[in-house]
Write a protein that holds these residues in place. Structure first.
Motif, PDB file in Angstrom:
ATOM      1  N   GLN A  18       0.846  -1.209   0.000  1.00  0.00           N
ATOM      2  CA  GLN A  18       0.000   0.000   0.000  1.00  0.00           C
ATOM      3  C   GLN A  18       0.876   1.253   0.000  1.00  0.00           C
ATOM      4  N   ALA A  19       1.954   1.190   0.809  1.00  0.00           N
ATOM      5  CA  ALA A  19       2.838   2.355   0.909  1.00  0.00           C
ATOM      6  C   ALA A  19       3.529   2.616  -0.414  1.00  0.00           C
ATOM      7  N   SER A  20       3.810   1.531  -1.185  1.00  0.00           N
ATOM      8  CA  SER A  20       4.538   1.750  -2.424  1.00  0.00           C
ATOM      9  C   SER A  20       3.605   2.009  -3.603  1.00  0.00           C
ATOM     10  N   ARG A  21       2.292   2.025  -3.368  1.00  0.00           N
ATOM     11  CA  ARG A  21       1.341   2.251  -4.442  1.00  0.00           C
ATOM     12  C   ARG A  21       1.649   3.604  -5.068  1.00  0.00           C
ATOM     13  N   PRO A  22       1.792   3.615  -6.423  1.00  0.00           N
ATOM     14  CA  PRO A  22       2.104   4.892  -7.076  1.00  0.00           C
ATOM     15  C   PRO A  22       0.941   5.865  -6.904  1.00  0.00           C
ATOM     16  N   LEU A  23       1.262   7.148  -7.048  1.00  0.00           N
ATOM     17  CA  LEU A  23       0.225   8.170  -6.896  1.00  0.00           C
ATOM     18  C   LEU A  23      -0.880   8.009  -7.919  1.00  0.00           C
ATOM     19  N   THR A  24      -0.497   7.519  -9.102  1.00  0.00           N
ATOM     20  CA  THR A  24      -1.489   7.292 -10.138  1.00  0.00           C
ATOM     21  C   THR A  24      -1.086   6.083 -10.971  1.00  0.00           C
ATOM     22  N   VAL A  25      -2.066   5.353 -11.434  1.00  0.00           N
ATOM     23  CA  VAL A  25      -1.789   4.281 -12.393  1.00  0.00           C
ATOM     24  C   VAL A  25      -2.277   4.663 -13.788  1.00  0.00           C
ATOM     25  N   SER A  26      -2.868   5.816 -13.911  1.00  0.00           N
ATOM     26  CA  SER A  26      -3.359   6.248 -15.225  1.00  0.00           C
ATOM     27  C   SER A  26      -2.197   6.635 -16.118  1.00  0.00           C
ATOM     28  N   GLY A  27      -2.391   6.451 -17.416  1.00  0.00           N
ATOM     29  CA  GLY A  27      -1.351   6.825 -18.365  1.00  0.00           C
ATOM     30  C   GLY A  27      -1.279   5.838 -19.503  1.00  0.00           C
ATOM     31  N   LEU A  28      -0.143   5.837 -20.161  1.00  0.00           N
ATOM     32  CA  LEU A  28       0.067   5.013 -21.347  1.00  0.00           C
ATOM     33  C   LEU A  28       0.922   3.806 -20.985  1.00  0.00           C
ATOM     34  N   TYR A  29       0.455   2.651 -21.388  1.00  0.00           N
ATOM     35  CA  TYR A  29       1.179   1.406 -21.174  1.00  0.00           C
ATOM     36  C   TYR A  29       1.512   0.807 -22.544  1.00  0.00           C
ATOM     37  N   GLN A  30       2.529  -0.007 -22.557  1.00  0.00           N
ATOM     38  CA  GLN A  30       2.900  -0.634 -23.835  1.00  0.00           C
ATOM     39  C   GLN A  30       3.433  -2.032 -23.544  1.00  0.00           C
ATOM     40  N   GLY A  31       3.067  -2.989 -24.410  1.00  0.00           N
ATOM     41  CA  GLY A  31       3.587  -4.336 -24.172  1.00  0.00           C
ATOM     42  C   GLY A  31       3.245  -5.293 -25.287  1.00  0.00           C
ATOM     43  N   ASP A  48      -7.260   5.306 -17.744  1.00  0.00           N
ATOM     44  CA  ASP A  48      -7.679   6.659 -17.326  1.00  0.00           C
ATOM     45  C   ASP A  48      -8.678   6.497 -16.182  1.00  0.00           C
ATOM     46  N   ILE A  49      -8.185   6.068 -15.013  1.00  0.00           N
ATOM     47  CA  ILE A  49      -9.102   5.714 -13.929  1.00  0.00           C
ATOM     48  C   ILE A  49      -8.797   6.429 -12.625  1.00  0.00           C
ATOM     49  N   ASP A  50      -7.678   7.146 -12.559  1.00  0.00           N
ATOM     50  CA  ASP A  50      -7.406   7.936 -11.362  1.00  0.00           C
ATOM     51  C   ASP A  50      -6.650   9.189 -11.780  1.00  0.00           C
ATOM     52  N   PRO A  51      -6.605  10.195 -10.876  1.00  0.00           N
ATOM     53  CA  PRO A  51      -6.034  11.473 -11.314  1.00  0.00           C
ATOM     54  C   PRO A  51      -4.546  11.365 -11.617  1.00  0.00           C
ATOM     55  N   ARG A  52      -4.167  11.876 -12.769  1.00  0.00           N
ATOM     56  CA  ARG A  52      -2.758  11.914 -13.145  1.00  0.00           C
ATOM     57  C   ARG A  52      -2.046  13.043 -12.415  1.00  0.00           C
ATOM     58  N   ASN A  53      -2.772  14.104 -12.149  1.00  0.00           N
ATOM     59  CA  ASN A  53      -2.221  15.211 -11.371  1.00  0.00           C
ATOM     60  C   ASN A  53      -3.405  15.972 -10.782  1.00  0.00           C
ATOM     61  N   ILE A 125      -3.493  -4.368 -12.776  1.00  0.00           N
ATOM     62  CA  ILE A 125      -2.421  -3.376 -12.693  1.00  0.00           C
ATOM     63  C   ILE A 125      -1.725  -3.566 -11.356  1.00  0.00           C
ATOM     64  N   SER A 126      -0.417  -3.735 -11.408  1.00  0.00           N
ATOM     65  CA  SER A 126       0.328  -3.916 -10.167  1.00  0.00           C
ATOM     66  C   SER A 126       1.594  -3.083 -10.218  1.00  0.00           C
ATOM     67  N   TRP A 127       2.266  -2.989  -9.084  1.00  0.00           N
ATOM     68  CA  TRP A 127       3.434  -2.122  -8.995  1.00  0.00           C
ATOM     69  C   TRP A 127       4.518  -2.756  -8.146  1.00  0.00           C
ATOM     70  N   PRO A 128       5.028  -3.905  -8.592  1.00  0.00           N
ATOM     71  CA  PRO A 128       6.067  -4.556  -7.786  1.00  0.00           C
ATOM     72  C   PRO A 128       7.357  -3.770  -7.804  1.00  0.00           C
ATOM     73  N   GLY A 129       8.177  -4.051  -6.815  1.00  0.00           N
ATOM     74  CA  GLY A 129       9.517  -3.480  -6.806  1.00  0.00           C
ATOM     75  C   GLY A 129       9.582  -2.135  -6.126  1.00  0.00           C
ATOM     76  N   SER A 130      10.805  -1.715  -5.903  1.00  0.00           N
ATOM     77  CA  SER A 130      11.040  -0.422  -5.274  1.00  0.00           C
ATOM     78  C   SER A 130      12.214   0.249  -5.986  1.00  0.00           C
TER      79      SER A 130
END
Lengths: 742, 128
Positions: A18-31, A48-53, A125-130
């Protein structure tokens, strides 16, 4: 560990996640695609599901663009990668389920083009690592259960990227060149307006598009005597001259802006001139450029420093507004009222239009310096063709009904090039025949192709945009199945001219949907080749014009011509079936009436082909036996094509080479069947000489010469051998053996 | 007062009364009324009258969507502060009459929307 320790460890892990959750996950992804064909496709995903700023609104959408990836492996070199844009999609109502270490997003996929089975998409959408590396595992599931999986990583907090080149006229080359506006400068503003300094880049960043403005600005010299104002034609010409990207590949995320002096209509403070709606015919690519007119009275109070009074602040505000507004048109925005939203507080409205309906001075007191929600959804999540510069024409929706792949576009270095070409103008009723040409672009590797370019085999799809903008796929009458006919295209760097390419003529006038070119006007034709290894190569759009009937006579003839009997006779290249007799009679009349034109020539060739072969049919339904009802009549075929031969011999334009070659080859067949090989030889030799004089490819010319050489002359003299001509029989020596691409 | 001049915003030429030699008749400045046919026109026949006088009568009037303007009429001099403007589309059986207060502005955009002709009066106008 005991249960307490387990719970504590899990809680600690959850807290860390939870602490490492990025401020936003919205944006452009590629894969890349992981299943079922790893690496075969690439996905650009927009979440486009949470505020980018703090300022950027959330539109609560997910969308994406799909690309097919082609890797050309060359020994000893890194693979050459190209990608072909396939299609776009959007999820209008994603369901978001957050967890401590991931967010699940699901929804129904809506494709912009073509027909698809009902499809849902699930993102994790996940955010592993530090520091956290935000990624998304994406699964598309179709009705029936088939699934496609992608693994994407977040590459940007903007949804799209656009480059803008801005040039300036010498007469107005003063600061400020580009707008900058502090929201506190003018008193008329919403009370809750977030304070910031706005530029073109920052406004579009808030909207979700990363705009990069080229720091180099060309100065356009507009100091000519008597030059007072610009017309749209002059603006377009300036763009063609000064925009560095104009000769590149389009559509593209590139734009050109000009700060000019004044427009021919002095009331116009800015204009997106690059559209047919502005009176410009831009050969298919619209929305590439716009202009702002510095001498408009709006900008009389513009100063290079911070404004000192409200009039100067108003000028600075209007300056920014005009730049953002015109660039908005290049993204395919209409004015707010043209979208049924006359009360929209948006960059795309006019303040005075809003105030006509809502009261004096109300616009600026309410406008939050943003696009409205529908505009943001278009900008961020719209169908690629309708947003990208050079894609759909301005304000058109023609793409919305276009078939799959009709808007496909290649990016990167492809091994092959496909072009569609023909003469640019066809008379009404003249059979439309285009040339498809595949060319090897690799300089030191040969490429294998399937040379069955006829749409009947399914390896090539052809799309036709009609004068009304509607795009349809050419559907042949016949569907053919068979083994591939492979051909090696030699490396461009080593081949004799012409060996690196292959052409085939394709008849397009008639198909299973009847006639495709039955209306005068402009048409665009694109083809997409699907070759061995699932290679997908789209062509550029080729423009042709079908003429209007030049006489009442032709207009009347059109009524009998545009019938299925005639269409089928043309498609089948002539027929002696009694069921098509009526169509044949119409064509015979046309061939005679217009014998000195290409219409007459092409029709005559079709009819001649029919009579040059025997015809069998079941005459007696009781016996079910195929009986020859017509003999081959090469003499009649020769008589029918006499005028066509004369026409093409006298037409020295390069575009007539293929047609000329076609008629001579066929007449050579007819001469041989009629027992006159000497005549065939003579016509082939004349053809070879004429093509050489017209600069045709040597291999093509040699082909006809070789055929001529293999025939005895009119006096019965035996065929000429290559040695007899004194020509070297061995092929030219090559510096080294070319590599083969895989 | 000599040398003090007032400039009329609407663009009409004006002269300062105080600058005129004594004994000459002074004329009040005559503002120009500027009418703009803006949105909603599609190959229409449009007739515009100002204070009962036809000042515009043309067919084929179509809005250029790129800038939201169909036609800017030539400026019409109007004595005084008031003008009555009538706009008619004879083939569509549409008409509207506006009383324009020129003290509020001299630019009058006219829009055809949902079968109705609407207008406003502005001190400044522009298109983009």
């Amino acid at each position: 560990m005991d249960s307490y320790e387990t719970v504590k460890a899990e809680a600690s892990s959850a807290a860390a996640a939870q602490a490492s959750r990025p401020l936003t996950v919205s944006g452009l992804y590629q894969g890349d695609m992981m299943l079922p064909q790893p690496g075969r496709f690439e996905l650009e995903l927009r979440v486009d599901i949470d505020p980018r700023n703090l300022i950027s609104p959330v539109m609560n959408r997910v969308s994406g663009d799909l690309f097919q990836v082609t890797r050309t492996n060359l020994p000893g070199q890194p693979p050459q990668i190209s990608r072909t844009y396939i299609e776009s999609w959007i999820v209008d109502r994603p369901v978001i389920t957050p967890s401590t270490d991931h967010i699940d997003v699901t929804g129904t996929v809506r494709y912009w083009l073509g027909t698809h089975p009902a499809t849902t998409v699930a993102l994790r959408i996940s955010w592993p690592g530090s520091p956290p590396a935000v990624g998304a595992e994406v699964t598309f599931t179709e009705t029936g259960g088939s699934a496609r999986k992608y693994s994407c990583r977040r590459i940007s907090d903007a949804f799209r990227n656009v480059n803008i080149e801005i040039d300036v006229c010498s007469s107005v080359n003063t600061l400020p060149l580009l707008p900058s506006y502090d929201t506190s400068w003018h008193d008329d503003r919403p009370a809750d307006l977030p304070h910031r300094v706005m530029t073109i880049e920052s406004i579009y960043e808030e909207a979700g598009v990363r705009v990069t403005i080229d720091p180099t600005h060309t100065v356009v010299d507009d100091s000519a005597a008597q030059f007072q104002s610009w017309t749209t034609a002059e603006l377009h010409d300036a763009m063609e001259t000064h925009f560095s990207q104009v000769g590149g590949t389009w559509p593209n995320w590139q734009m050109w802006g000009l700060m000019a002096g004044a427009f021919e209509d002095s009331l116009v403070g800015g204009i997106m001139f690059d559209t047919a709606a502005a009176g410009i015919s831009s050969a298919g690519s619209e929305r590439q450029g716009f202009a702002v007119f510095r001498k408009h009275e709006w900008f009389n109070g513009l100063v290079k420093e911070a404004p000192q009074n409200q009039e100067q602040a108003q000028a600075a505000r209007q300056f920014l507004y005009t730049w953002v507004h015109e660039a908005g048109h290049a993204f395919n925005f209409l004015h707010a009222w043209d979208k049924g939203r006359p009360d929209s507080l948006s960059w795309m409205n006019y303040d005075w239009r809003y105030e006509q309906r809502n009261g004096d001075k109300t616009f600026w007191k309410r406008f939050a310096f943003r696009f409205d929600d529908d505009e943001l959804i278009h900008l961020r999540h719209g169908n690629r063709a309708s947003v990208i510069m050079g894609g759909d024409p301005w304000s058109s929706g023609s793409h919305l009904e276009a078939p799959n792949l009709s808007m496909s576009q290649i990016e990167g270095k492809a091994a092959l090039e496909l072009i569609v070409r023909s003469k640019g103008y066809f008379d009404l009723m003249e059979p439309v025949i285009v040339e498809l040409r595949l060319r090897n672009l690799l300089s030191d590797a040969s490429v294998m192709i399937d040379k069955r370019l006829q749409p009947e085999y399914g390896g090539v799809a052809i799309y036709i945009q009609k004068p009304d903008g509607h795009v349809i796929q050419y559907d042949p009458v016949i569907c053919a199945i068979g083994g591939p006919e492979m051909l090696m295209l030699a490396a461009a760097g080593y081949a004799e001219p012409g060996r690196d390419r292959y052409s085939r003529e394709i008849f397009l006038s008639y198909g299973s949907s009847s006639f495709y070119f039955d209306q005068p006007g402009d048409y665009r034709i694109r083809a997409v080749y699907q070759g061995p290894g699932d290679v997908l190569i789209p062509s550029e759009a080729h423009r042709i014009r079908i003429g209007a009937p030049v006489s009442k006579e032709i207009d009347r003839a059109a009524q009998d011509y545009f019938t299925d009997d005639v269409g089928l006779t043309l498609y089948l290249q002539g027929s002696r079936s009694p069921h098509l007799a009526k169509g044949v009679r119409v064509l015979e009349g046309l061939a005679d009436q217009f014998k000195t034109t290409e219409l007459g020539a092409k029709v005559a060739m079709t009819l001649a082909n029919g009579v040059s072969q025997p015809f069998y049919r079941m005459q007696d339904p009781q016996s079910q036996k195929m009986v020859r009802t017509s003999n081959a009549d090469p003499d009649q075929a020769l008589a029918m094509t006499e005028s066509a031969l004369k026409l093409y011999r006298n037409d020295t334009s390069k575009s007539a080479n293929l047609a000329y070659s076609r008629v001579v080859q066929r007449r050579a067949d007819y001469h041989e069947e009629a027992g006159n090989p000497g005549q065939a030889k003579q016509e082939l030799e004349t053809l070879a000489q004429d093509l050489t004089a017209r600069g045709a490819n040597a291999p093509a010319v040699e082909k006809y010469q070789r055929r001529a050489d293999a025939l005895p002359d009119s006096n019965g003299k035996p065929p000429v051998t290559p040695q007899g001509r004194g020509r070297a029989a061995a092929p030219k020596k090559r510096p080294r053996a070319p590599k083969r691409a895989t | 007062m000599a040398g003090l001049c007032a400039i009329v915003q609407a663009g009409a030429t004006a002269e300062c009364k105080a600058c005129r030699p004594q004994g000459e008749t002074t004329e009040l400045p005559v503002p120009d009324l500027r009418v703009y046919l803006t949105d909603g026109f599609a190959d229409d026949h449009v007739v515009v009258s100002v204070d009962g006088r036809t000042v515009f009568d043309q067919t084929g009037i179509t809005t250029k969507k790129m800038i939201g303007l169909a036609r800017q009429l030539p400026p019409v001099p109007v004595p005084g502060d008031k003008a009555r403007v009538e706009v008619k589309l004879p083939e569509k059986n549409l008409a509207a009459t506006f009383d324009v207060d020129l003290s509020k502005g001299s630019h009058v955009p006219v829009t055809l929307e949902n079968g109705r002709l609407t207008h406003s009066v502005l001190s400044r106008i522009g298109f983009m």
